[in-house]
Design a protein around this motif. Structure first.
Motif, PDB file in Angstrom:
ATOM      1  N   VAL A 259      -2.698   5.029   3.344  1.00 31.58           N
ATOM      2  CA  VAL A 259      -2.941   3.930   4.279  1.00 31.58           C
ATOM      3  C   VAL A 259      -4.271   4.122   4.987  1.00 31.58           C
ATOM      4  CG1 VAL A 259      -2.142   2.898   6.439  1.00 31.58           C
ATOM      5  CG2 VAL A 259      -0.516   3.331   4.582  1.00 31.58           C
ATOM      6  N   GLU A 260      -4.586   5.358   5.372  1.00 26.91           N
ATOM      7  CA  GLU A 260      -5.854   5.621   6.057  1.00 26.91           C
ATOM      8  C   GLU A 260      -7.037   5.212   5.190  1.00 26.91           C
ATOM      9  OE1 GLU A 260      -2.777   8.527   7.587  1.00 26.91           O
ATOM     10  OE2 GLU A 260      -3.361   7.666   5.648  1.00 26.91           O
ATOM     11  N   THR A 261      -6.968   5.529   3.893  1.00 35.06           N
ATOM     12  CA  THR A 261      -8.053   5.165   2.977  1.00 35.06           C
ATOM     13  C   THR A 261      -8.154   3.662   2.812  1.00 35.06           C
ATOM     14  OG1 THR A 261      -7.718   7.249   1.791  1.00 35.06           O
ATOM     15  CG2 THR A 261      -8.968   5.526   0.651  1.00 35.06           C
ATOM     16  N   PHE A 262      -7.010   3.000   2.709  1.00 37.98           N
ATOM     17  CA  PHE A 262      -6.995   1.539   2.585  1.00 37.98           C
ATOM     18  C   PHE A 262      -7.663   0.879   3.786  1.00 37.98           C
ATOM     19  CE2 PHE A 262      -4.817  -2.480   3.563  1.00 37.98           C
ATOM     20  CZ  PHE A 262      -5.041  -3.199   2.396  1.00 37.98           C
TER      21      PHE A 262
ATOM     22  N   VAL B 262      -4.183   5.357  12.838  1.00 42.21           N
ATOM     23  CA  VAL B 262      -3.770   4.174  12.079  1.00 42.21           C
ATOM     24  C   VAL B 262      -3.362   3.056  13.025  1.00 42.21           C
ATOM     25  CG1 VAL B 262      -1.948   3.248  10.573  1.00 42.21           C
ATOM     26  CG2 VAL B 262      -3.110   5.381   9.977  1.00 42.21           C
ATOM     27  N   MET B 263      -2.595   3.382  14.058  1.00 41.71           N
ATOM     28  CA  MET B 263      -2.141   2.338  14.981  1.00 41.71           C
ATOM     29  C   MET B 263      -3.311   1.736  15.748  1.00 41.71           C
ATOM     30  SD  MET B 263       0.948   2.331  14.102  1.00 41.71           S
ATOM     31  CE  MET B 263       1.435   0.974  15.179  1.00 41.71           C
ATOM     32  N   GLN B 264      -4.301   2.554  16.082  1.00 42.49           N
ATOM     33  CA  GLN B 264      -5.478   2.024  16.775  1.00 42.49           C
ATOM     34  C   GLN B 264      -6.253   1.065  15.876  1.00 42.49           C
ATOM     35  OE1 GLN B 264      -7.334   5.746  17.920  1.00 42.49           O
ATOM     36  NE2 GLN B 264      -6.538   5.618  20.003  1.00 42.49           N
ATOM     37  N   ARG B 265      -6.366   1.406  14.596  1.00 41.63           N
ATOM     38  CA  ARG B 265      -7.065   0.518  13.651  1.00 41.63           C
ATOM     39  C   ARG B 265      -6.327  -0.808  13.519  1.00 41.63           C
ATOM     40  NH1 ARG B 265     -10.862   2.409   9.920  1.00 41.63           N
ATOM     41  NH2 ARG B 265     -11.409   4.617  10.130  1.00 41.63           N
ATOM     42  N   LEU B 266      -4.997  -0.742  13.422  1.00 39.84           N
ATOM     43  CA  LEU B 266      -4.223  -1.978  13.288  1.00 39.84           C
ATOM     44  C   LEU B 266      -4.323  -2.823  14.554  1.00 39.84           C
ATOM     45  CD1 LEU B 266      -1.037  -0.644  11.466  1.00 39.84           C
ATOM     46  CD2 LEU B 266      -2.953  -1.921  10.491  1.00 39.84           C
ATOM     47  N   ALA B 267      -4.331  -2.172  15.712  1.00 44.23           N
ATOM     48  CA  ALA B 267      -4.491  -2.920  16.962  1.00 44.23           C
ATOM     49  C   ALA B 267      -5.822  -3.644  16.992  1.00 44.23           C
ATOM     50  CB  ALA B 267      -4.372  -1.971  18.156  1.00 44.23           C
TER      51      ALA B 267
ATOM     52  N   VAL C  81       0.869  -1.183   0.000  1.00 36.20           N
ATOM     53  CA  VAL C  81       0.000   0.000   0.000  1.00 36.20           C
ATOM     54  C   VAL C  81       0.902   1.227   0.000  1.00 36.20           C
ATOM     55  CG1 VAL C  81      -1.824   1.262   1.191  1.00 36.20           C
ATOM     56  CG2 VAL C  81      -1.778  -1.245   1.282  1.00 36.20           C
ATOM     57  N   GLU C  82       0.770   2.031  -1.045  1.00 41.89           N
ATOM     58  CA  GLU C  82       1.648   3.200  -1.223  1.00 41.89           C
ATOM     59  C   GLU C  82       0.892   4.283  -1.980  1.00 41.89           C
ATOM     60  OE1 GLU C  82       4.132   5.960  -1.175  1.00 41.89           O
ATOM     61  OE2 GLU C  82       4.855   4.127  -0.202  1.00 41.89           O
ATOM     62  N   SER C  83       1.085   5.546  -1.586  1.00 42.68           N
ATOM     63  CA  SER C  83       0.375   6.653  -2.235  1.00 42.68           C
ATOM     64  C   SER C  83       1.244   7.426  -3.215  1.00 42.68           C
ATOM     65  CB  SER C  83      -0.173   7.620  -1.173  1.00 42.68           C
ATOM     66  OG  SER C  83       0.895   8.171  -0.417  1.00 42.68           O
ATOM     67  N   ALA C  84       2.565   7.374  -3.063  1.00 43.67           N
ATOM     68  CA  ALA C  84       3.449   8.155  -3.929  1.00 43.67           C
ATOM     69  C   ALA C  84       3.543   7.509  -5.310  1.00 43.67           C
ATOM     70  CB  ALA C  84       4.836   8.275  -3.304  1.00 43.67           C
ATOM     71  N   SER C  85       3.225   8.275  -6.341  1.00 41.87           N
ATOM     72  CA  SER C  85       3.183   7.715  -7.689  1.00 41.87           C
ATOM     73  C   SER C  85       4.540   7.202  -8.145  1.00 41.87           C
ATOM     74  CB  SER C  85       2.655   8.759  -8.674  1.00 41.87           C
ATOM     75  OG  SER C  85       3.457   9.927  -8.647  1.00 41.87           O
ATOM     76  N   ALA C  86       5.629   7.894  -7.767  1.00 41.83           N
ATOM     77  CA  ALA C  86       6.960   7.452  -8.187  1.00 41.83           C
ATOM     78  C   ALA C  86       7.299   6.089  -7.602  1.00 41.83           C
ATOM     79  CB  ALA C  86       8.009   8.479  -7.770  1.00 41.83           C
TER      80      ALA C  86
ATOM     81  N   THR D  74     -15.258  -0.751   5.464  1.00 46.95           N
ATOM     82  CA  THR D  74     -16.548  -0.608   4.783  1.00 46.95           C
ATOM     83  C   THR D  74     -16.822  -1.729   3.798  1.00 46.95           C
ATOM     84  OG1 THR D  74     -15.507   0.828   3.123  1.00 46.95           O
ATOM     85  CG2 THR D  74     -16.511   1.900   5.043  1.00 46.95           C
ATOM     86  N   ARG D  75     -15.749  -2.331   3.246  1.00 45.27           N
ATOM     87  CA  ARG D  75     -15.914  -3.439   2.295  1.00 45.27           C
ATOM     88  C   ARG D  75     -15.011  -4.593   2.732  1.00 45.27           C
ATOM     89  NH1 ARG D  75     -15.570   1.034  -1.212  1.00 45.27           N
ATOM     90  NH2 ARG D  75     -13.461   0.482  -1.853  1.00 45.27           N
ATOM     91  N   PRO D  76     -15.344  -5.231   3.838  1.00 45.10           N
ATOM     92  CA  PRO D  76     -14.448  -6.234   4.414  1.00 45.10           C
ATOM     93  C   PRO D  76     -14.158  -7.407   3.499  1.00 45.10           C
ATOM     94  CG  PRO D  76     -16.632  -6.322   5.430  1.00 45.10           C
ATOM     95  CD  PRO D  76     -16.595  -5.083   4.606  1.00 45.10           C
TER      96      PRO D  76
END
Length: 443
Positions: A347-350, A380-385, A318-323, A356-358
């Motif tokens: 990452v937040e969007t992912f 992000v860390m709370q979601r991963l936990a 998962v990466e947002s930078a196009s390069a 929402t779409r498990p």
């Protein structure tokens, strides 16, 4: 104590006894109840410090003007630019082994204070990248700015002024190529050395990133934001070399766009790849075909290492930078191939999509994190936990943000299994860290 806001020691020279290192590279001293952050000091020294910046609070900042009693850890500065006042190699006056010890103390202090984590094996050990002990010539990605005379140089510490003396970090081939090229005044110069030995040079107009705001912290933050905005901007004009750079780790090869992210230290990519793949492969009760998320995955350095170690692993980058996505696409293909797929997304969007779409994202057994300097952040860390993979491997390039991130997991019951530092920027105070955390045991 409460300080009078009218207090201003700017311009004074104070004789001080230097204490320990602080996050940010300065060393702490004290005078009349105030903290003095000293640039150029070493623990235990008696020094004269010129006060450069006094915001009128409980602290001020200064630069060591002369050393009265030197530490045995002090050495002749290896960097001509730093010796002339540049902000590049702020610890080049400290012996390399001692610098790693001081860096370990900083990492330990941040993790215990910000992360509120008790470390039984303190201070944290700081490793040399892949056994490469070089203190100069290790950088394969470097930037310069040109002055009115068009000569490339680096910035003076805490200033936009230029220092013409050469920094010792870049590989000599980069330094030579840049010194032999004409750029004109007011330019930013990017030099990149590929793993095939090819030198790539690009230039663009330098941005006016003069910091705004009151006090050292606000000035630093404003300058950081300005540089971040500029680094995302286009406009690089290639002077030498190709638009893509060859990168190799083990048997894998990438072609990364010239301005795409890659580890600056010539041995850091190998070091991090080896450390992450070992941490993943030693995950307790790991299945034969584990699902692995490589968040902030860049061009897929860790994904390639995991697949080499565990051939049946299914890795999502998962990466947002196009390069960086372009580099991953070149290495692994446009469609899921060989167990590696690339998702261009924040990452937040992912993670929101997963909620929402498990059905679209299989939950991982292992999560790898390599966020930018600001870290992944508490949400992000709370979601991963809450998702609860078996193991999280966090590669942090800033001790404070790393401490905050892993502190969220430890507060939620996770176990910090391993923590080590990496001296990926020799001659500087910068220390990075690799943290391994395991999920709380459930009935």
């Amino acid at each position: 104590m409460t300080q009078d806001r009218a207090t201003d020691w700017t311009g004074r020279v104070l004789r001080l006894r230097v204490e320990g290192p602080a996050h940010g590279g300065e060393f702490v001293a004290r005078h009349e109840g105030r903290v003095v952050f000293c640039r150029g000091g070493v623990t235990g020294e008696l020094v004269d410090v010129h006060i450069d910046d006094d915001p009128g609070r409980a602290f001020c900042r200064g630069t060591v003007q002369s050393v009265i009693e030197a530490s045995p850890d002090r050495v002749e500065p290896a960097c001509p630019a730093a010796a002339a006042g540049a902000g590049c190699c702020d610890w080049s006056h400290i012996a390399a082994d001692a610098a790693r010890r001081y860096a370990g103390r900083i990492l330990t202090e941040q993790v215990t204070r910000i992360g509120r984590i008790d470390l039984p094996d303190a201070p944290v050990a700081v490793e040399v990248p892949a056994g490469d002990p070089a203190s100069t010539g290790w950088r394969t990605v470097a930037r310069w700015i040109t002055g009115r005379d068009g000569v490339p140089g680096v910035r003076r510490a805490r200033s936009r002024d230029q220092v013409a003396e050469q920094c010792s970090q870049p590989d000599p081939r980069l330094r030579q190529a840049v010194s032999e090229t004409s750029f004109g005044p007011g330019r930013e110069v990017l030099g990149v050395l590929g793993d095939d030995g090819a030198v790539h040079i690009a230039t663009r107009a330098a941005i006016d990133d003069a910091p705004r705001g009151r006090g050292g912290r606000s000035r630093q933050s404003a300058a950081t934001r300005a540089r971040a905005r500029h680094s995302r901007a286009a406009g690089w004009e290639i002077v030498t070399g190709e638009p893509t750079v060859v990168r190799r780790v083990g048997d894998h090869e990438w072609r990364v766009p010239l301005a795409g992210f890659w580890q600056a230290h010539r041995s850091a990519a190998t070091h991090y790849s080896n450390g992450v793949r070992a941490a993943v492969s030693h995950t307790p009760q790991l299945s034969a075909a584990p699902v692995v998320w490589d968040l902030y995955g860049g061009a897929g350095l860790f994904a390639a290492g995991v697949r080499e170690e565990i051939p049946n692993a299914r890795v999502t980058i998962v990466e947002s930078a196009s390069a960086s996505v372009e580099g991953a696409t070149h290495a692994f293909g446009d469609t899921p191939d060989g167990g590696i797929r690339t998702v261009r997304s924040r990452v937040e969007t992912f993670l929101e999509d997963r909620d929402t779409r498990p059905g679209e994202h299989t939950d991982p057994e292992v999560v790898i994190l390599d966020p930018p300097r600001g870290g992944a952040g508490i949400p992000v860390m709370q979601r991963l936990a809450a998702i609860g993979p078996s193991r999280i491997v966090h590669v942090g390039c800033d001790p404070a943000s790393l401490a905050r991130d892993i502190g969220v997991l430890v507060a939620a019951g996770w176990t910090l299994t391993d923590l080590r530092g990496v001296a990926a920027f020799p001659g500087t105070h910068h220390v990075e860290g690799i943290a391994v955390l395991d999920v709380p045991r459930r009935p």
